[in-house]
Motif scaffolding. Structure first.
Motif, PDB file in Angstrom:
ATOM      1  N   GLU A 109     -28.762   6.615  28.062  1.00 42.54           N
ATOM      2  CA  GLU A 109     -28.671   5.550  27.057  1.00 42.54           C
ATOM      3  C   GLU A 109     -27.607   4.530  27.434  1.00 42.54           C
ATOM      4  N   ARG A 110     -26.450   5.008  27.877  1.00 45.53           N
ATOM      5  CA  ARG A 110     -25.384   4.080  28.293  1.00 45.53           C
ATOM      6  C   ARG A 110     -25.812   3.265  29.514  1.00 45.53           C
ATOM      7  N   VAL A 111     -26.471   3.933  30.458  1.00 53.49           N
ATOM      8  CA  VAL A 111     -26.937   3.229  31.656  1.00 53.49           C
ATOM      9  C   VAL A 111     -27.968   2.170  31.286  1.00 53.49           C
ATOM     10  N   ALA A 112     -28.866   2.504  30.378  1.00 53.94           N
ATOM     11  CA  ALA A 112     -29.892   1.544  29.976  1.00 53.94           C
ATOM     12  C   ALA A 112     -29.272   0.307  29.329  1.00 53.94           C
ATOM     13  N   LEU A 113     -28.281   0.525  28.468  1.00 58.93           N
ATOM     14  CA  LEU A 113     -27.633  -0.623  27.813  1.00 58.93           C
ATOM     15  C   LEU A 113     -26.863  -1.484  28.809  1.00 58.93           C
ATOM     16  N   GLY A 114     -26.029  -0.835  29.634  1.00 52.25           N
ATOM     17  CA  GLY A 114     -25.244  -1.596  30.602  1.00 52.25           C
ATOM     18  C   GLY A 114     -26.108  -2.275  31.642  1.00 52.25           C
ATOM     19  N   PHE A 115     -27.114  -1.570  32.141  1.00 52.73           N
ATOM     20  CA  PHE A 115     -28.004  -2.128  33.152  1.00 52.73           C
ATOM     21  C   PHE A 115     -28.854  -3.252  32.557  1.00 52.73           C
ATOM     22  N   GLY A 116     -29.344  -3.075  31.335  1.00 56.69           N
ATOM     23  CA  GLY A 116     -30.138  -4.114  30.701  1.00 56.69           C
ATOM     24  C   GLY A 116     -29.347  -5.400  30.492  1.00 56.69           C
ATOM     25  N   LEU A 117     -28.111  -5.264  30.038  1.00 58.38           N
ATOM     26  CA  LEU A 117     -27.270  -6.455  29.870  1.00 58.38           C
ATOM     27  C   LEU A 117     -26.992  -7.132  31.209  1.00 58.38           C
ATOM     28  N   ALA A 118     -26.779  -6.324  32.251  1.00 58.18           N
ATOM     29  CA  ALA A 118     -26.536  -6.893  33.581  1.00 58.18           C
ATOM     30  C   ALA A 118     -27.758  -7.652  34.087  1.00 58.18           C
ATOM     31  N   ALA A 119     -28.967  -7.130  33.805  1.00 56.21           N
ATOM     32  CA  ALA A 119     -30.184  -7.825  34.232  1.00 56.21           C
ATOM     33  C   ALA A 119     -30.375  -9.126  33.452  1.00 56.21           C
ATOM     34  N   LEU A 120     -30.095  -9.096  32.135  1.00 54.61           N
ATOM     35  CA  LEU A 120     -30.257 -10.303  31.323  1.00 54.61           C
ATOM     36  C   LEU A 120     -29.319 -11.427  31.771  1.00 54.61           C
ATOM     37  N   VAL A 121     -28.141 -11.059  32.255  1.00 54.39           N
ATOM     38  CA  VAL A 121     -27.173 -12.073  32.691  1.00 54.39           C
ATOM     39  C   VAL A 121     -27.308 -12.359  34.187  1.00 54.39           C
ATOM     40  N   GLY A 122     -27.449 -11.313  34.982  1.00 53.01           N
ATOM     41  CA  GLY A 122     -27.381 -11.471  36.433  1.00 53.01           C
ATOM     42  C   GLY A 122     -28.578 -12.172  37.042  1.00 53.01           C
ATOM     43  N   ILE A 123     -29.797 -11.854  36.595  1.00 52.86           N
ATOM     44  CA  ILE A 123     -30.983 -12.447  37.210  1.00 52.86           C
ATOM     45  C   ILE A 123     -31.074 -13.953  36.930  1.00 52.86           C
ATOM     46  N   PRO A 124     -30.944 -14.419  35.679  1.00 55.20           N
ATOM     47  CA  PRO A 124     -30.930 -15.882  35.479  1.00 55.20           C
ATOM     48  C   PRO A 124     -29.791 -16.572  36.210  1.00 55.20           C
ATOM     49  N   LEU A 125     -28.615 -15.931  36.232  1.00 58.56           N
ATOM     50  CA  LEU A 125     -27.487 -16.537  36.943  1.00 58.56           C
ATOM     51  C   LEU A 125     -27.784 -16.629  38.439  1.00 58.56           C
ATOM     52  N   GLY A 126     -28.470 -15.629  38.987  1.00 56.78           N
ATOM     53  CA  GLY A 126     -28.849 -15.695  40.394  1.00 56.78           C
ATOM     54  C   GLY A 126     -29.804 -16.838  40.680  1.00 56.78           C
ATOM     55  N   ILE A 137     -24.024  -5.853  37.899  1.00 56.34           N
ATOM     56  CA  ILE A 137     -24.444  -7.250  37.866  1.00 56.34           C
ATOM     57  C   ILE A 137     -24.421  -7.909  39.243  1.00 56.34           C
ATOM     58  N   TRP A 138     -23.505  -7.468  40.132  1.00 52.78           N
ATOM     59  CA  TRP A 138     -23.323  -8.166  41.396  1.00 52.78           C
ATOM     60  C   TRP A 138     -24.539  -8.057  42.318  1.00 52.78           C
ATOM     61  N   PRO A 139     -25.143  -6.896  42.534  1.00 57.33           N
ATOM     62  CA  PRO A 139     -26.327  -6.870  43.403  1.00 57.33           C
ATOM     63  C   PRO A 139     -27.473  -7.741  42.911  1.00 57.33           C
ATOM     64  N   MET A 140     -27.659  -7.826  41.589  1.00 57.41           N
ATOM     65  CA  MET A 140     -28.736  -8.660  41.065  1.00 57.41           C
ATOM     66  C   MET A 140     -28.453 -10.140  41.277  1.00 57.41           C
TER      67      MET A 140
END
Length: 325
Positions: A140-157, A209-212
């Motif tokens: 659950e923690r991984v899903a929340l942290g990873f999901g937030l990283a994808a929402l921010v990291g992919i558009p920023l990329g 977030i960095w790899p994305m």
């Protein structure tokens, strides 16, 4: 008198020519018979050679492996190398356990795993819960942290790769913050959020977030300039450029970043939960260490590895579903 002689001579010449013709005809007939005989012998030789060739071909075909044997060989070629690798690991583990009596061997750990997973979802209070609940809490923690990283990291990329000004502006920030150890961010999370659970999610977010960002921006920068020239000619909007040109091309790069990020997130959560406590696989490992239950620690190592492998496999299958190739 002379006429008679001439006629006799002519008759004689005619008879000689007839004999010549007859002898030539006999010779040609003999030659024809000889040719027939030779031809017959040649046909016999050819028939014998064809029989030998057919016999050799049938022998080779009889030695050719059947389809069933080929399938068995292919399955063994896939299965045997991993089996040998696992057996080698178990052999090394057994050898080390004999040299170090405090380390349980494979057999003892197996019996402990059977007992542990016979009831993985028991609940005897916040500090005594089954391994199943701890795994679910970590996921659950991984899903929340990873999901937030994808929402921010992919558009920023996409933004960084699309606009050179943004790339130059963010390059020093990414280069400075990316090498920082994930656990170094934990005190900042505890200071800002005043709670352990949001702090653990923050650590996952900042680590994943960095790899994305990097992979997505690299993919956008690799888009051929001809594609962008066509977009200018067609006067496409920025949304059309992103959805019709950039996204299909960048998808493999983006999925590579997502796979790397999920691996980092699952790696970090164990260490973060060891420090923050609560329910989670990391806290469970630390608690078992305090109880000197080494078998459960080894089981947790295998559980973490298997769950991480399944997460990466799931993302790989999703990437294949959305592949534009």
């Amino acid at each position: 008198m002379s006429a008679t002689n001439i006629s006799k001579e002519s008759l004689k010449a005619i008879m000689q020519s007839k004999e010549t013709v007859v002898s030539k005809g006999a010779a040609m007939a003999d030659a024809g018979n000889l040719g027939i005989a030779v031809g017959g012998e040649t046909e016999v030789v050819k028939t014998e050679v064809e029989k030998e060739v057919a016999k050799t071909s049938s022998a080779l075909l009889s030695h050719k492996p059947s389809k069933r044997k080929t399938q068995i060989y292919s399955v063994l070629n896939v299965v045997l190398p991993p089996v040998f690798g696992v057996l080698l690991l178990l052999a090394v583990w057994t050898l080390i356990s004999h040299q170090s009596p405090s380390l349980p061997g494979p057999l003892k750990t197996w019996y402990s795993a059977i007992e542990l997973f016979s009831d993985p979802f028991y609940n005897h209070g916040p500090n005594d819960m089954g391994v199943g609940w701890n795994i679910l809490a970590s996921l659950e923690r991984v899903a929340l942290g990873f999901g937030l990283a994808a929402l921010v990291g992919i558009p920023l990329g996409f933004i960084i790769g699309r606009f050179e000004f943004m790339s130059r502006m963010t390059s020093p920030i990414i280069s400075l913050l990316r090498p920082v150890s994930p656990l170094a961010w934990l005190p900042i999370g505890l200071l800002v959020f005043k709670a352990a659970n949001p702090a653990a999610i923050w650590v996952i977010f900042i680590s994943a977030i960095w790899p994305m960002i990097i992979n997505t921006s690299v993919g956008v920068s690799k888009v051929p300039q001809d594609y962008m020239n066509v977009a200018k000619v067609l006067n496409l909007s920025e949304w059309k450029i992103v959805t019709k040109i950039l996204f299909p091309f960048v998808l493999p790069y983006m999925m590579t970043g997502v796979r790397l990020s999920i691996g980092v997130a699952w790696l970090v959560i164990v260490a973060a939960e060891m420090l923050t406590g609560g329910v989670g696989i990391g806290f469970w490992v630390w608690d078992e260490w305090n109880n000197l239950n080494v078998e459960h620690i080894i089981i947790a190592i295998f559980v973490v590895g298997i769950v991480g492998l399944l997460l990466e496999y799931a993302l790989t299958q999703i990437a294949k579903k959305f592949s534009y190739e």
